[in-house]
Design a protein around this motif. Sequence first.
Motif, PDB file in Angstrom:
ATOM      1  N   PHE A  24     197.796  72.414  38.788  1.00  0.00           N
ATOM      2  CA  PHE A  24     198.917  71.446  38.196  1.00  0.00           C
ATOM      3  C   PHE A  24     199.130  70.296  38.404  1.00  0.00           C
ATOM      4  CE2 PHE A  24     200.738  75.449  35.608  1.00  0.00           C
ATOM      5  CZ  PHE A  24     199.759  75.615  34.681  1.00  0.00           C
ATOM      6  N   LEU A  25     199.294  70.356  39.917  1.00  0.00           N
ATOM      7  CA  LEU A  25     199.684  68.973  40.426  1.00  0.00           C
ATOM      8  C   LEU A  25     198.507  67.959  40.310  1.00  0.00           C
ATOM      9  CD1 LEU A  25     201.948  70.015  43.539  1.00  0.00           C
ATOM     10  CD2 LEU A  25     202.628  68.923  41.502  1.00  0.00           C
ATOM     11  N   TRP A  26     197.367  68.351  40.833  1.00  0.00           N
ATOM     12  CA  TRP A  26     196.246  67.702  40.808  1.00  0.00           C
ATOM     13  C   TRP A  26     195.816  67.206  39.459  1.00  0.00           C
ATOM     14  CZ3 TRP A  26     194.420  65.636  45.309  1.00  0.00           C
ATOM     15  CH2 TRP A  26     193.375  64.838  44.895  1.00  0.00           C
ATOM     16  N   GLN A  27     195.969  67.939  38.397  1.00  0.00           N
ATOM     17  CA  GLN A  27     195.769  67.398  37.205  1.00  0.00           C
ATOM     18  C   GLN A  27     196.772  66.492  36.665  1.00  0.00           C
ATOM     19  OE1 GLN A  27     195.917  71.682  35.076  1.00  0.00           O
ATOM     20  NE2 GLN A  27     194.842  70.658  33.597  1.00  0.00           N
ATOM     21  N   SER A  28     198.145  66.463  36.977  1.00  0.00           N
ATOM     22  CA  SER A  28     199.187  65.312  36.848  1.00  0.00           C
ATOM     23  C   SER A  28     198.603  64.074  37.620  1.00  0.00           C
ATOM     24  CB  SER A  28     200.424  66.000  37.131  1.00  0.00           C
ATOM     25  OG  SER A  28     200.982  66.949  36.532  1.00  0.00           O
ATOM     26  N   PHE A  29     198.212  64.351  38.774  1.00  0.00           N
ATOM     27  CA  PHE A  29     197.652  63.237  39.636  1.00  0.00           C
ATOM     28  C   PHE A  29     196.368  62.448  39.030  1.00  0.00           C
ATOM     29  CE2 PHE A  29     194.261  61.639  42.633  1.00  0.00           C
ATOM     30  CZ  PHE A  29     194.777  60.630  43.381  1.00  0.00           C
ATOM     31  N   GLY A  30     195.411  63.250  38.387  1.00  0.00           N
ATOM     32  CA  GLY A  30     194.563  62.864  37.713  1.00  0.00           C
ATOM     33  C   GLY A  30     194.936  61.952  36.207  1.00  0.00           C
ATOM     34  N   ASP A  31     195.719  62.690  35.625  1.00  0.00           N
ATOM     35  CA  ASP A  31     196.258  62.168  34.277  1.00  0.00           C
ATOM     36  C   ASP A  31     196.956  60.664  34.804  1.00  0.00           C
ATOM     37  OD1 ASP A  31     195.727  64.103  32.733  1.00  0.00           O
ATOM     38  OD2 ASP A  31     197.939  65.006  32.689  1.00  0.00           O
ATOM     39  N   GLY A  52     197.160  72.100  21.372  1.00  0.00           N
ATOM     40  CA  GLY A  52     198.500  71.206  21.684  1.00  0.00           C
ATOM     41  C   GLY A  52     198.857  71.421  23.349  1.00  0.00           C
ATOM     42  N   TYR A  53     200.005  71.615  23.733  1.00  0.00           N
ATOM     43  CA  TYR A  53     200.454  71.243  25.224  1.00  0.00           C
ATOM     44  C   TYR A  53     199.777  72.755  25.886  1.00  0.00           C
ATOM     45  CZ  TYR A  53     204.014  68.030  24.146  1.00  0.00           C
ATOM     46  OH  TYR A  53     204.584  66.872  23.765  1.00  0.00           O
ATOM     47  N   ALA A  54     199.163  73.776  25.193  1.00  0.00           N
ATOM     48  CA  ALA A  54     198.454  74.671  25.924  1.00  0.00           C
ATOM     49  C   ALA A  54     197.307  73.998  26.830  1.00  0.00           C
ATOM     50  CB  ALA A  54     197.890  75.705  25.009  1.00  0.00           C
ATOM     51  N   TRP A  55     196.577  73.012  26.481  1.00  0.00           N
ATOM     52  CA  TRP A  55     195.791  72.620  27.260  1.00  0.00           C
ATOM     53  C   TRP A  55     195.933  71.928  28.379  1.00  0.00           C
ATOM     54  CZ3 TRP A  55     190.851  73.613  26.580  1.00  0.00           C
ATOM     55  CH2 TRP A  55     190.272  73.847  25.376  1.00  0.00           C
ATOM     56  N   LEU A  56     197.422  71.765  28.573  1.00  0.00           N
ATOM     57  CA  LEU A  56     198.020  71.465  30.014  1.00  0.00           C
ATOM     58  C   LEU A  56     197.767  72.463  30.877  1.00  0.00           C
ATOM     59  CD1 LEU A  56     201.199  69.329  28.806  1.00  0.00           C
ATOM     60  CD2 LEU A  56     198.777  68.461  29.477  1.00  0.00           C
ATOM     61  N   ALA A  57     197.771  73.805  30.585  1.00  0.00           N
ATOM     62  CA  ALA A  57     197.965  74.848  31.562  1.00  0.00           C
ATOM     63  C   ALA A  57     196.402  75.466  31.659  1.00  0.00           C
ATOM     64  CB  ALA A  57     198.819  75.854  30.884  1.00  0.00           C
ATOM     65  N   ILE A  58     195.467  75.496  30.478  1.00  0.00           N
ATOM     66  CA  ILE A  58     194.278  76.293  30.445  1.00  0.00           C
ATOM     67  C   ILE A  58     193.486  75.908  31.738  1.00  0.00           C
ATOM     68  CG2 ILE A  58     192.242  76.606  29.029  1.00  0.00           C
ATOM     69  CD1 ILE A  58     194.000  76.214  26.644  1.00  0.00           C
ATOM     70  N   PRO A  59     193.270  74.766  31.924  1.00  0.00           N
ATOM     71  CA  PRO A  59     192.273  74.646  33.136  1.00  0.00           C
ATOM     72  C   PRO A  59     192.709  75.339  34.295  1.00  0.00           C
ATOM     73  CG  PRO A  59     192.383  72.429  31.762  1.00  0.00           C
ATOM     74  CD  PRO A  59     193.523  73.356  31.301  1.00  0.00           C
ATOM     75  N   GLY A  60     194.032  75.065  34.672  1.00  0.00           N
ATOM     76  CA  GLY A  60     194.591  75.647  35.770  1.00  0.00           C
ATOM     77  C   GLY A  60     194.386  77.213  35.912  1.00  0.00           C
ATOM     78  N   VAL A  61     195.010  77.802  34.675  1.00  0.00           N
ATOM     79  CA  VAL A  61     194.867  79.399  34.554  1.00  0.00           C
ATOM     80  C   VAL A  61     193.424  79.667  34.727  1.00  0.00           C
ATOM     81  CG1 VAL A  61     195.565  81.027  32.833  1.00  0.00           C
ATOM     82  CG2 VAL A  61     197.060  79.348  33.235  1.00  0.00           C
ATOM     83  N   VAL A  62     192.528  79.017  34.020  1.00  0.00           N
ATOM     84  CA  VAL A  62     191.050  79.424  34.240  1.00  0.00           C
ATOM     85  C   VAL A  62     190.495  79.475  35.404  1.00  0.00           C
ATOM     86  CG1 VAL A  62     188.716  78.960  33.316  1.00  0.00           C
ATOM     87  CG2 VAL A  62     190.514  79.168  31.794  1.00  0.00           C
ATOM     88  N   LEU A  63     190.843  78.393  36.343  1.00  0.00           N
ATOM     89  CA  LEU A  63     190.515  78.250  37.655  1.00  0.00           C
ATOM     90  C   LEU A  63     191.214  79.311  38.712  1.00  0.00           C
ATOM     91  CD1 LEU A  63     189.851  74.520  38.340  1.00  0.00           C
ATOM     92  CD2 LEU A  63     188.046  76.521  38.276  1.00  0.00           C
ATOM     93  N   ALA A  64     192.363  79.571  38.371  1.00  0.00           N
ATOM     94  CA  ALA A  64     193.325  80.460  39.018  1.00  0.00           C
ATOM     95  C   ALA A  64     192.546  82.011  38.949  1.00  0.00           C
ATOM     96  CB  ALA A  64     194.712  80.398  38.607  1.00  0.00           C
ATOM     97  N   ILE A  65     192.203  82.401  37.666  1.00  0.00           N
ATOM     98  CA  ILE A  65     191.557  83.615  37.322  1.00  0.00           C
ATOM     99  C   ILE A  65     190.193  83.592  38.077  1.00  0.00           C
ATOM    100  CG2 ILE A  65     190.741  85.111  35.609  1.00  0.00           C
ATOM    101  CD1 ILE A  65     193.037  84.318  33.832  1.00  0.00           C
ATOM    102  N   THR A  66     189.355  82.441  37.867  1.00  0.00           N
ATOM    103  CA  THR A  66     188.115  82.529  38.522  1.00  0.00           C
ATOM    104  C   THR A  66     188.193  82.713  39.956  1.00  0.00           C
ATOM    105  OG1 THR A  66     187.398  81.140  36.635  1.00  0.00           O
ATOM    106  CG2 THR A  66     185.994  81.297  38.441  1.00  0.00           C
ATOM    107  N   PHE A  67     188.629  81.745  40.463  1.00  0.00           N
ATOM    108  CA  PHE A  67     188.645  81.985  42.141  1.00  0.00           C
ATOM    109  C   PHE A  67     189.377  83.089  42.573  1.00  0.00           C
ATOM    110  CE2 PHE A  67     187.159  77.455  41.727  1.00  0.00           C
ATOM    111  CZ  PHE A  67     186.684  77.232  42.968  1.00  0.00           C
ATOM    112  N   THR A  68     190.398  83.380  42.105  1.00  0.00           N
ATOM    113  CA  THR A  68     191.049  84.921  42.372  1.00  0.00           C
ATOM    114  C   THR A  68     189.995  85.923  42.465  1.00  0.00           C
ATOM    115  OG1 THR A  68     193.127  84.271  41.552  1.00  0.00           O
ATOM    116  CG2 THR A  68     192.851  86.509  42.264  1.00  0.00           C
ATOM    117  N   GLY A  69     189.270  85.775  41.436  1.00  0.00           N
ATOM    118  CA  GLY A  69     188.030  86.950  41.158  1.00  0.00           C
ATOM    119  C   GLY A  69     186.914  86.744  42.387  1.00  0.00           C
TER     120      GLY A  69
END
Length: 255
Positions: free
Chosen positions: A75-82, A33-50
């Motif tokens: 999050f803001l860019w995903q909303s722009f893309g949406d 459900g709505y978790a997909w709205l956050a998953i890409p941002g969270v994954v990229l935040a963790i990846t790029f932080t590492g």
Amino acid sequence: MTGVRQQVGSTVTVARLLFRANLRARHRRTLLGYAWLAIPGVVLAITFTGLRKSALIMTGEVTLPYPLFVLSGMFLWQSFGDAVNLPIQQLNQQRRFLSLVPASFQPVLIAALGEVVLNLAVRLAILFVTMLAFGLPAATSWALVPLAGLGMVGFGFALGLIIAPFAQLFDDIAGLAAMAVTFAMLLSPVLYPIPPDSLLALNPLAGLLMNVRDWMAGLPASTGVWPVILLTLGLLVPGWLLNRLSRPHIAARAH
């Protein structure tokens, strides 16, 4: 005047029904459900932080904890893309129906915009909770962050209106638009800051994104939101008229 009110009321009613139908359909097709709205941002935040901690990428100094920098940008860019892609997708899905039935295209666009705004609200709620979890002191400037989000959504929606008629005539336009949004992300301060004297800083969304990070940190910010608002207002009316004028050609191609 009564006829106009009835037409507006009918448009809003149909848009509300489409909005609810789209939400139900989306939840039937997903497990998270709505978790997909956050998953890409969270994954990229963790990846790029590492990657940043391992010195595999150099990003320069930022005013926020770097995970928050990436999360807010994503999050803001995903909303722009949406906002760019959802109106195109919805009109393409309803293309044949709109060509067979004398129905207006406006409810489809309004329903798509409602879905984009709902997605933005969910992402912003997650972002504010994350800001508190990182210990950022609450500031009055936080109230401007949703304004920036709406600015990005409005600009994306206006661009989507311009692209939508062509995407309904040529199917590959929608794919090209999605690719362009992804490519533009790499040229914007989403995952890393860009120098203010760089040519990339001419991107109207660059100033807005950097303003968001300053507002999150409680710092004074420039007026990067105004170019986006002015561009949005300048594109909305031509985009709406373009969709109206293109309906007969799209209907003819749909048969």
